[in-house]
Design a protein around this motif. Structure first.
Motif, PDB file in Angstrom:
ATOM      1  N   THR A 148      -7.296  16.975   3.395  1.00  0.00           N
ATOM      2  CA  THR A 148      -7.835  16.413   4.595  1.00  0.00           C
ATOM      3  C   THR A 148      -7.933  14.919   4.247  1.00  0.00           C
ATOM      4  O   THR A 148      -8.488  14.350   5.177  1.00  0.00           O
ATOM      5  CB  THR A 148      -9.144  16.981   4.963  1.00  0.00           C
ATOM      6  N   SER A 149      -7.716  14.246   3.178  1.00  0.00           N
ATOM      7  CA  SER A 149      -7.655  13.067   2.880  1.00  0.00           C
ATOM      8  C   SER A 149      -6.577  12.397   2.083  1.00  0.00           C
ATOM      9  O   SER A 149      -6.143  13.169   1.433  1.00  0.00           O
ATOM     10  CB  SER A 149      -9.228  12.574   2.299  1.00  0.00           C
ATOM     11  N   TRP A 150      -6.294  10.872   2.267  1.00  0.00           N
ATOM     12  CA  TRP A 150      -5.121  10.463   1.621  1.00  0.00           C
ATOM     13  C   TRP A 150      -5.757   9.727   0.488  1.00  0.00           C
ATOM     14  O   TRP A 150      -6.872   9.531   0.663  1.00  0.00           O
ATOM     15  CB  TRP A 150      -4.573   9.494   2.359  1.00  0.00           C
ATOM     16  N   VAL A 151      -5.068   9.719  -0.579  1.00  0.00           N
ATOM     17  CA  VAL A 151      -5.382   8.687  -1.723  1.00  0.00           C
ATOM     18  C   VAL A 151      -4.651   7.478  -1.460  1.00  0.00           C
ATOM     19  O   VAL A 151      -3.131   7.469  -1.028  1.00  0.00           O
ATOM     20  CB  VAL A 151      -4.746   9.427  -3.028  1.00  0.00           C
ATOM     21  N   ASN A 202       0.812  -1.152  -0.048  1.00  0.00           N
ATOM     22  CA  ASN A 202      -0.088  -0.154  -0.215  1.00  0.00           C
ATOM     23  C   ASN A 202       0.884   1.442   0.109  1.00  0.00           C
ATOM     24  O   ASN A 202       1.899   1.348   0.770  1.00  0.00           O
ATOM     25  CB  ASN A 202      -1.014   0.231   1.143  1.00  0.00           C
ATOM     26  N   LEU A 203       0.492   2.204  -1.061  1.00  0.00           N
ATOM     27  CA  LEU A 203       0.979   3.536  -0.997  1.00  0.00           C
ATOM     28  C   LEU A 203      -0.151   4.387  -0.523  1.00  0.00           C
ATOM     29  O   LEU A 203      -1.258   4.645  -1.020  1.00  0.00           O
ATOM     30  CB  LEU A 203       1.731   3.763  -2.390  1.00  0.00           C
ATOM     31  N   ARG A 204       0.292   5.653   0.094  1.00  0.00           N
ATOM     32  CA  ARG A 204      -0.890   6.758   0.280  1.00  0.00           C
ATOM     33  C   ARG A 204      -0.227   8.152   0.190  1.00  0.00           C
ATOM     34  O   ARG A 204       1.268   8.116   0.498  1.00  0.00           O
ATOM     35  CB  ARG A 204      -1.339   6.632   1.513  1.00  0.00           C
ATOM     36  N   TRP A 205      -0.629   8.999  -0.395  1.00  0.00           N
ATOM     37  CA  TRP A 205      -0.048  10.295  -0.561  1.00  0.00           C
ATOM     38  C   TRP A 205      -1.307  11.250  -0.888  1.00  0.00           C
ATOM     39  O   TRP A 205      -2.544  11.180  -0.705  1.00  0.00           O
ATOM     40  CB  TRP A 205       0.559  10.236  -1.768  1.00  0.00           C
ATOM     41  N   ARG A 206      -0.790  12.734  -0.082  1.00  0.00           N
ATOM     42  CA  ARG A 206      -1.746  13.622  -0.319  1.00  0.00           C
ATOM     43  C   ARG A 206      -0.716  14.748  -0.127  1.00  0.00           C
ATOM     44  O   ARG A 206       0.336  14.968   0.181  1.00  0.00           O
ATOM     45  CB  ARG A 206      -2.609  13.825   0.959  1.00  0.00           C
ATOM     46  N   ARG A 221      -0.230   1.771  -9.822  1.00  0.00           N
ATOM     47  CA  ARG A 221      -1.790   1.383  -9.299  1.00  0.00           C
ATOM     48  C   ARG A 221      -2.046   0.153  -9.738  1.00  0.00           C
ATOM     49  O   ARG A 221      -2.036  -0.006 -10.914  1.00  0.00           O
ATOM     50  CB  ARG A 221      -2.407   2.575  -9.295  1.00  0.00           C
ATOM     51  N   SER A 222      -2.873  -0.763  -8.791  1.00  0.00           N
ATOM     52  CA  SER A 222      -3.239  -1.890  -8.980  1.00  0.00           C
ATOM     53  C   SER A 222      -4.776  -1.955  -8.718  1.00  0.00           C
ATOM     54  O   SER A 222      -4.946  -1.706  -7.524  1.00  0.00           O
ATOM     55  CB  SER A 222      -2.357  -3.176  -8.549  1.00  0.00           C
ATOM     56  N   GLY A 223      -5.716  -1.937  -9.689  1.00  0.00           N
ATOM     57  CA  GLY A 223      -7.210  -1.779  -8.918  1.00  0.00           C
ATOM     58  C   GLY A 223      -7.378  -0.308  -8.861  1.00  0.00           C
ATOM     59  O   GLY A 223      -6.702   0.570  -9.391  1.00  0.00           O
ATOM     60  N   LYS A 224      -8.552   0.128  -8.222  1.00  0.00           N
ATOM     61  CA  LYS A 224      -9.087   1.413  -8.184  1.00  0.00           C
ATOM     62  C   LYS A 224      -8.366   2.134  -6.882  1.00  0.00           C
ATOM     63  O   LYS A 224      -8.070   1.490  -6.011  1.00  0.00           O
ATOM     64  CB  LYS A 224     -10.527   1.613  -8.209  1.00  0.00           C
ATOM     65  N   ALA A 225      -8.162   3.508  -7.013  1.00  0.00           N
ATOM     66  CA  ALA A 225      -7.574   4.037  -5.836  1.00  0.00           C
ATOM     67  C   ALA A 225      -8.942   4.225  -4.926  1.00  0.00           C
ATOM     68  O   ALA A 225     -10.118   4.085  -5.184  1.00  0.00           O
ATOM     69  CB  ALA A 225      -7.273   5.529  -6.143  1.00  0.00           C
ATOM     70  N   THR A 226      -8.506   4.219  -3.436  1.00  0.00           N
ATOM     71  CA  THR A 226      -9.666   4.696  -2.613  1.00  0.00           C
ATOM     72  C   THR A 226      -9.033   5.825  -1.888  1.00  0.00           C
ATOM     73  O   THR A 226      -7.862   6.350  -1.970  1.00  0.00           O
ATOM     74  CB  THR A 226      -9.896   3.332  -1.371  1.00  0.00           C
ATOM     75  N   THR A 227      -9.762   6.550  -0.745  1.00  0.00           N
ATOM     76  CA  THR A 227      -9.344   7.475  -0.119  1.00  0.00           C
ATOM     77  C   THR A 227      -9.674   7.211   1.558  1.00  0.00           C
ATOM     78  O   THR A 227     -10.584   6.195   1.803  1.00  0.00           O
ATOM     79  CB  THR A 227     -10.079   8.768  -0.309  1.00  0.00           C
ATOM     80  N   ALA A 228      -9.025   7.919   2.357  1.00  0.00           N
ATOM     81  CA  ALA A 228      -9.101   7.812   4.001  1.00  0.00           C
ATOM     82  C   ALA A 228      -8.868   9.014   4.479  1.00  0.00           C
ATOM     83  O   ALA A 228      -7.977   9.993   3.633  1.00  0.00           O
ATOM     84  CB  ALA A 228      -8.124   6.839   4.461  1.00  0.00           C
TER      85      ALA A 228
END
Length: 155
Positions: A114-117, A105-109, A144-151
């Motif tokens: 106010t949310s991560w990709v 998992n990779l996250r970035w913003r 990216r593998s599959g669709k991005a989500t957010t948190a």
């Protein structure tokens, strides 16, 4: 309203990888000096041109992809000489994985967001180099593998 809009600083982007040995632990990638995202990476289309297209090309997008390349300087702790934890995880843990294990998992913003990709991603390590009066470089490319989500960003 256009008079109030401002460009954001490139240095405000934050990139982190999840430590799969300790799920929920995110390791910032330090020492970055540039990054680029290609939202069209691995896109595939199917041509749909037919006789009744009147000579105009037609297509449907069949697959979407994206990639992010981060580049910077190889970083170590000045006191302990230990490699930056984010870079160390990518180079020491992620680099040699194959097959289903090649995902992480990779996250970035941006610091103003106010949310991560979040991406389930595969990774290709980049070259490391340097010259007489230069610092050692470091880089990696994430696909990216599959669709991005957010948190949501939480303290």
């Amino acid at each position: 309203m256009a008079g109030n809009s401002r460009s954001i600083d490139a240095r405000g982007w934050i990139f982190e990888v999840e430590d799969t040995g300790t799920p929920g632990t995110w390791l910032p990638i330090a020492g970055l000096t540039s990054w680029s995202m290609n939202p069209g990476e691995n896109e595939e289309v199917a041509e749909t041109t037919a006789f009744d297209s009147d000579g105009a090309y037609e297509e449907d997008v069949m697959q979407r992809g994206a990639s992010i390349t981060v580049e910077g300087q190889y970083r170590i702790d000045k006191t302990s000489k230990a490699k930056d934890p984010g870079q160390a995880y990518i180079d020491g843990e992620w680099t040699d994985r194959l097959g289903i294990d090649s995902h992480n998992n990779l996250r970035w913003r941006h610091e103003t967001q106010t949310s991560w990709v979040l991406w389930d991603a595969t990774m290709t390590p980049g070259e490391q180099s340097g010259g007489t009066n230069e610092k050692t470089s470091w880089s990696a490319t994430f696909r990216r593998s599959g669709k991005a989500t957010t948190a949501a960003v939480t303290p």
